[in-house]
Design a protein around this motif. Sequence first.
Motif, PDB file in Angstrom:
ATOM      1  N   ILE A  55     -21.753  48.263  48.990  1.00  0.00           N
ATOM      2  CA  ILE A  55     -21.083  49.361  48.280  1.00  0.00           C
ATOM      3  C   ILE A  55     -21.477  50.705  48.890  1.00  0.00           C
ATOM      4  CG2 ILE A  55     -20.967  50.600  46.075  1.00  0.00           C
ATOM      5  CD1 ILE A  55     -21.269  47.870  44.698  1.00  0.00           C
ATOM      6  N   THR A  56     -22.777  50.880  49.150  1.00  0.00           N
ATOM      7  CA  THR A  56     -23.260  52.125  49.758  1.00  0.00           C
ATOM      8  C   THR A  56     -22.634  52.339  51.134  1.00  0.00           C
ATOM      9  OG1 THR A  56     -25.371  51.915  48.587  1.00  0.00           O
ATOM     10  CG2 THR A  56     -25.317  53.377  50.500  1.00  0.00           C
ATOM     11  N   TYR A  57     -22.555  51.269  51.916  1.00  0.00           N
ATOM     12  CA  TYR A  57     -21.996  51.358  53.272  1.00  0.00           C
ATOM     13  C   TYR A  57     -20.510  51.712  53.229  1.00  0.00           C
ATOM     14  CZ  TYR A  57     -20.787  49.933  58.036  1.00  0.00           C
ATOM     15  OH  TYR A  57     -20.329  49.904  59.324  1.00  0.00           O
ATOM     16  N   ILE A  58     -19.775  51.098  52.311  1.00  0.00           N
ATOM     17  CA  ILE A  58     -18.344  51.390  52.177  1.00  0.00           C
ATOM     18  C   ILE A  58     -18.127  52.842  51.762  1.00  0.00           C
ATOM     19  CG2 ILE A  58     -16.282  50.884  50.799  1.00  0.00           C
ATOM     20  CD1 ILE A  58     -17.253  47.953  50.730  1.00  0.00           C
ATOM     21  N   GLN A  59     -18.959  53.328  50.839  1.00  0.00           N
ATOM     22  CA  GLN A  59     -18.848  54.725  50.417  1.00  0.00           C
ATOM     23  C   GLN A  59     -19.130  55.672  51.583  1.00  0.00           C
ATOM     24  OE1 GLN A  59     -21.652  54.689  47.169  1.00  0.00           O
ATOM     25  NE2 GLN A  59     -20.079  54.260  45.641  1.00  0.00           N
ATOM     26  N   GLU A  60     -20.099  55.303  52.428  1.00  0.00           N
ATOM     27  CA  GLU A  60     -20.399  56.121  53.611  1.00  0.00           C
ATOM     28  C   GLU A  60     -19.214  56.123  54.578  1.00  0.00           C
ATOM     29  OE1 GLU A  60     -23.535  56.292  57.385  1.00  0.00           O
ATOM     30  OE2 GLU A  60     -23.823  54.846  55.762  1.00  0.00           O
ATOM     31  N   LEU A  61     -18.604  54.959  54.767  1.00  0.00           N
ATOM     32  CA  LEU A  61     -17.429  54.877  55.642  1.00  0.00           C
ATOM     33  C   LEU A  61     -16.284  55.732  55.102  1.00  0.00           C
ATOM     34  CD1 LEU A  61     -17.292  51.074  56.558  1.00  0.00           C
ATOM     35  CD2 LEU A  61     -18.060  52.957  57.999  1.00  0.00           C
TER      36      LEU A  61
END
Length: 208
Positions: free
Chosen positions: A79-85
């Motif tokens: 979830i954190t990675y997707i938000q960063e993307l």
Amino acid sequence: MELLGTALDGLCKIEQGSVRERTGRERHNINDDNSNYKSKNLHAERRRRQKLKDRLHALRALVPTITNLKKESIIEDAITYIQELQRNVKVLSDQLLEMESSPEEGEKCNSDEANAGEEMKRNGIEEDVSVASIEGNKLWIKIIFEKKRGGFNKLMEAMTYLGFELTDTSVTATKGALLVSSFVEGSYGEKLTVQQTKDLLLEIIKSI
């Protein structure tokens, strides 16, 4: 009369025996049905857990910043990675709009590219290639290299020319560097080795 009574008693005993036998068979059938039902449920639950495990494994391979192998941590990191993307996509989209609306932005972009290498050094980031075998002929790659204009396109062109087939590719721009992760397979089922793939990718990013 005594003979008749004896005969009736015998018939009653035979009937009672038949009833007990039928009842026993019915109970046995019920137990078999329950056992089959539980067995089917057990197999279904095992398939569900295996499918979930496979999905988590695939998710873990896609996210380069997994901090823990527990299910909850994998999902939270994803979830954190997707938000960063999503933030990166917005930033890059805004920059593209500014470049299209202002000719001077092109010169600024060239200046940013010139400073990309220095920014990577300041943040302790080095060009690197990681390759891991996933399953069969499929590999997972992560490439970190200096952010340059057209660098990503050159990387994709070189990999396509060498026969790499990429799927689920993601790109992140941060601190003067580009981070590219993807699943990779050889064209026409060609077998790719981890070391061979890593060596080829290192040569590509050096030439960009």
